[in-house]
Design a protein around this motif. Structure first.
Motif, PDB file in Angstrom:
ATOM      1  N   PHE A 123      44.088  75.655   7.564  1.00  0.00           N
ATOM      2  CA  PHE A 123      44.302  74.594   8.547  1.00  0.00           C
ATOM      3  C   PHE A 123      42.957  74.120   9.110  1.00  0.00           C
ATOM      4  N   VAL A 155      40.994  70.292   8.965  1.00  0.00           N
ATOM      5  CA  VAL A 155      40.909  69.477  10.181  1.00  0.00           C
ATOM      6  C   VAL A 155      39.848  68.379  10.091  1.00  0.00           C
ATOM      7  N   LEU A 205      47.723  69.227   6.697  1.00  0.00           N
ATOM      8  CA  LEU A 205      47.584  70.044   7.913  1.00  0.00           C
ATOM      9  C   LEU A 205      48.925  70.662   8.298  1.00  0.00           C
TER      10      LEU A 205
END
Length: 184
Positions: A91, A95, A125
Protein backbone atom coordinates in the motif's frame (compact mmCIF):
# COMPACT_ATOMS: atom_id res chain seq x y z
CA UNK A 1 -52.63 -37.43 -36.80
CA UNK A 2 -52.32 -34.41 -39.07
CA UNK A 3 -51.05 -32.34 -36.13
CA UNK A 4 -48.33 -34.90 -35.41
CA UNK A 5 -47.31 -34.95 -39.06
CA UNK A 6 -47.08 -31.13 -39.13
CA UNK A 7 -44.88 -31.11 -36.04
CA UNK A 8 -42.64 -33.78 -37.53
CA UNK A 9 -42.19 -31.75 -40.74
CA UNK A 10 -41.41 -28.61 -38.75
CA UNK A 11 -38.81 -30.52 -36.73
CA UNK A 12 -37.27 -31.88 -39.94
CA UNK A 13 -37.02 -28.37 -41.39
CA UNK A 14 -35.41 -27.08 -38.20
CA UNK A 15 -32.82 -29.87 -38.28
CA UNK A 16 -32.13 -29.19 -41.96
CA UNK A 17 -31.61 -25.48 -41.29
CA UNK A 18 -29.28 -26.39 -38.41
CA UNK A 19 -27.26 -28.72 -40.63
CA UNK A 20 -26.84 -25.99 -43.20
CA UNK A 21 -26.17 -23.14 -40.75
CA UNK A 22 -23.72 -24.94 -38.44
CA UNK A 23 -20.89 -25.34 -41.01
CA UNK A 24 -21.35 -21.74 -42.11
CA UNK A 25 -20.95 -20.52 -38.53
CA UNK A 26 -17.90 -22.72 -37.94
CA UNK A 27 -16.22 -21.71 -41.19
CA UNK A 28 -16.91 -18.05 -40.43
CA UNK A 29 -14.38 -18.30 -37.63
CA UNK A 30 -11.70 -19.22 -40.17
CA UNK A 31 -11.78 -15.83 -41.84
CA UNK A 32 -8.49 -14.93 -43.53
CA UNK A 33 -9.07 -11.23 -42.73
CA UNK A 34 -7.85 -11.20 -39.14
CA UNK A 35 -6.60 -7.62 -39.38
CA UNK A 36 -10.06 -6.25 -38.60
CA UNK A 37 -9.97 -7.56 -35.05
CA UNK A 38 -7.83 -6.02 -32.29
CA UNK A 39 -4.94 -7.99 -30.92
CA UNK A 40 -5.13 -9.25 -27.35
CA UNK A 41 -1.39 -8.75 -26.88
CA UNK A 42 -0.20 -6.41 -24.13
CA UNK A 43 -0.29 -2.86 -25.45
CA UNK A 44 2.54 -0.35 -24.89
CA UNK A 45 0.35 1.72 -22.54
CA UNK A 46 -0.32 -1.33 -20.37
CA UNK A 47 3.38 -2.09 -20.27
CA UNK A 48 4.23 1.56 -19.48
CA UNK A 49 1.86 1.70 -16.53
CA UNK A 50 2.95 -1.63 -15.11
CA UNK A 51 -0.15 -3.67 -15.90
CA UNK A 52 1.95 -6.54 -17.21
CA UNK A 53 4.40 -6.36 -14.31
CA UNK A 54 1.78 -5.90 -11.58
CA UNK A 55 -0.35 -8.92 -12.47
CA UNK A 56 1.07 -12.14 -11.05
CA UNK A 57 1.68 -14.85 -13.61
CA UNK A 58 -0.15 -17.25 -11.38
CA UNK A 59 -2.94 -16.32 -8.96
CA UNK A 60 -1.67 -18.84 -6.42
CA UNK A 61 1.71 -17.07 -6.38
CA UNK A 62 0.01 -13.90 -5.16
CA UNK A 63 -1.93 -15.63 -2.39
CA UNK A 64 -0.30 -15.80 1.02
CA UNK A 65 0.78 -19.19 2.26
CA UNK A 66 -1.85 -20.80 4.47
CA UNK A 67 -1.24 -20.87 8.18
CA UNK A 68 -0.79 -24.46 9.32
CA UNK A 69 -3.72 -25.80 11.33
CA UNK A 70 -1.38 -26.99 14.07
CA UNK A 71 0.32 -23.59 14.48
CA UNK A 72 0.43 -22.22 17.98
CA UNK A 73 -1.39 -19.01 18.85
CA UNK A 74 1.79 -16.89 18.76
CA UNK A 75 2.69 -18.40 15.36
CA UNK A 76 -0.77 -17.66 13.95
CA UNK A 77 -0.69 -14.12 15.32
CA UNK A 78 2.78 -13.54 13.88
CA UNK A 79 1.72 -14.89 10.47
CA UNK A 80 -1.36 -12.66 10.32
CA UNK A 81 0.61 -9.63 11.48
CA UNK A 82 3.23 -10.35 8.79
CA UNK A 83 0.51 -10.57 6.12
CA UNK A 84 -0.83 -7.22 7.25
CA UNK A 85 2.67 -5.73 7.29
CA UNK A 86 3.36 -6.97 3.73
CA UNK A 87 0.04 -5.63 2.46
CA UNK A 88 0.72 -2.32 4.20
CA UNK A 89 4.16 -2.15 2.57
CA UNK A 90 2.53 -2.70 -0.84
CA UNK A 91 0.00 0.00 0.00
CA UNK A 92 2.70 2.47 1.03
CA UNK A 93 4.71 1.74 -2.11
CA UNK A 94 1.65 2.51 -4.28
CA UNK A 95 0.73 5.78 -2.53
CA UNK A 96 3.13 8.07 -4.48
CA UNK A 97 1.89 6.86 -7.87
CA UNK A 98 -1.75 7.14 -6.77
CA UNK A 99 -1.13 10.62 -5.35
CA UNK A 100 0.38 11.81 -8.63
CA UNK A 101 -2.41 10.22 -10.67
CA UNK A 102 -5.10 11.73 -8.43
CA UNK A 103 -3.47 15.17 -8.66
CA UNK A 104 -3.34 14.98 -12.46
CA UNK A 105 -6.98 13.89 -12.60
CA UNK A 106 -8.22 16.57 -10.20
CA UNK A 107 -10.03 18.60 -12.87
CA UNK A 108 -10.17 15.90 -15.54
CA UNK A 109 -13.46 14.85 -17.03
CA UNK A 110 -14.93 11.53 -15.96
CA UNK A 111 -13.96 8.88 -18.47
CA UNK A 112 -10.89 10.73 -19.74
CA UNK A 113 -7.56 8.92 -19.95
CA UNK A 114 -6.21 10.87 -16.96
CA UNK A 115 -9.30 10.10 -14.89
CA UNK A 116 -9.10 6.40 -15.84
CA UNK A 117 -5.44 6.18 -14.84
CA UNK A 118 -6.27 7.72 -11.47
CA UNK A 119 -9.08 5.20 -10.97
CA UNK A 120 -6.68 2.33 -11.72
CA UNK A 121 -4.12 3.71 -9.26
CA UNK A 122 -6.80 4.06 -6.57
CA UNK A 123 -8.04 0.52 -7.28
CA UNK A 124 -4.52 -0.80 -6.70
CA UNK A 125 -4.42 1.01 -3.37
CA UNK A 126 -7.79 -0.40 -2.40
CA UNK A 127 -6.62 -3.88 -3.33
CA UNK A 128 -3.61 -3.59 -1.01
CA UNK A 129 -5.92 -2.20 1.68
CA UNK A 130 -8.27 -5.16 1.27
CA UNK A 131 -5.35 -7.56 1.80
CA UNK A 132 -4.66 -5.79 5.10
CA UNK A 133 -8.37 -5.93 5.96
CA UNK A 134 -8.46 -9.69 5.32
CA UNK A 135 -5.79 -10.17 7.99
CA UNK A 136 -7.83 -7.90 10.27
CA UNK A 137 -10.96 -9.99 9.67
CA UNK A 138 -9.07 -13.16 10.63
CA UNK A 139 -7.81 -11.43 13.77
CA UNK A 140 -11.34 -10.23 14.58
CA UNK A 141 -12.52 -13.83 14.40
CA UNK A 142 -9.67 -14.99 16.62
CA UNK A 143 -10.39 -12.19 19.11
CA UNK A 144 -14.04 -13.17 19.30
CA UNK A 145 -13.12 -16.81 19.89
CA UNK A 146 -10.54 -15.83 22.53
CA UNK A 147 -13.03 -13.58 24.34
CA UNK A 148 -15.64 -16.35 24.36
CA UNK A 149 -13.07 -18.83 25.68
CA UNK A 150 -11.95 -16.30 28.32
CA UNK A 151 -15.39 -16.42 29.91
CA UNK A 152 -14.68 -19.96 31.12
CA UNK A 153 -10.87 -19.93 31.16
CA UNK A 154 -9.35 -16.46 31.58
CA UNK A 155 -5.79 -16.19 30.28
CA UNK A 156 -3.28 -14.04 28.45
CA UNK A 157 -4.36 -15.31 25.03
CA UNK A 158 -7.15 -12.76 24.74
CA UNK A 159 -4.79 -9.84 25.39
CA UNK A 160 -2.29 -11.11 22.78
CA UNK A 161 -4.97 -11.47 20.12
CA UNK A 162 -6.60 -8.12 20.90
CA UNK A 163 -3.24 -6.30 20.86
CA UNK A 164 -2.35 -7.80 17.46
CA UNK A 165 -5.82 -7.02 16.13
CA UNK A 166 -5.58 -3.42 17.36
CA UNK A 167 -2.18 -3.02 15.66
CA UNK A 168 -3.56 -4.25 12.32
CA UNK A 169 -6.75 -2.18 12.77
CA UNK A 170 -4.56 0.92 13.13
CA UNK A 171 -2.90 0.07 9.79
CA UNK A 172 -6.30 -0.26 8.11
CA UNK A 173 -7.48 3.03 9.63
CA UNK A 174 -4.34 4.79 8.33
CA UNK A 175 -4.93 3.31 4.87
CA UNK A 176 -8.56 4.44 4.97
CA UNK A 177 -7.39 7.95 5.82
CA UNK A 178 -5.01 8.04 2.84
CA UNK A 179 -7.72 6.74 0.50
CA UNK A 180 -10.19 9.32 1.79
CA UNK A 181 -7.68 12.13 1.17
CA UNK A 182 -6.96 10.93 -2.36
CA UNK A 183 -10.64 10.53 -3.23
CA UNK A 184 -11.51 13.81 -1.49
Amino acid sequence: MACLSTRFLALQRLCLVGLIAAPALVLGGCSPDRGRFPSLAIRPAERAFGQAKAAPADAAAAAPAPIPADATLPQRLAALEERAREADARFIALVPEATRAAARAHNAANGSETWNLAQVALARLESARSDTAIALADLDEMATEAEIAAVDHPGPDTAQVVNTRDSVAARVAQQDSVLAQLKG
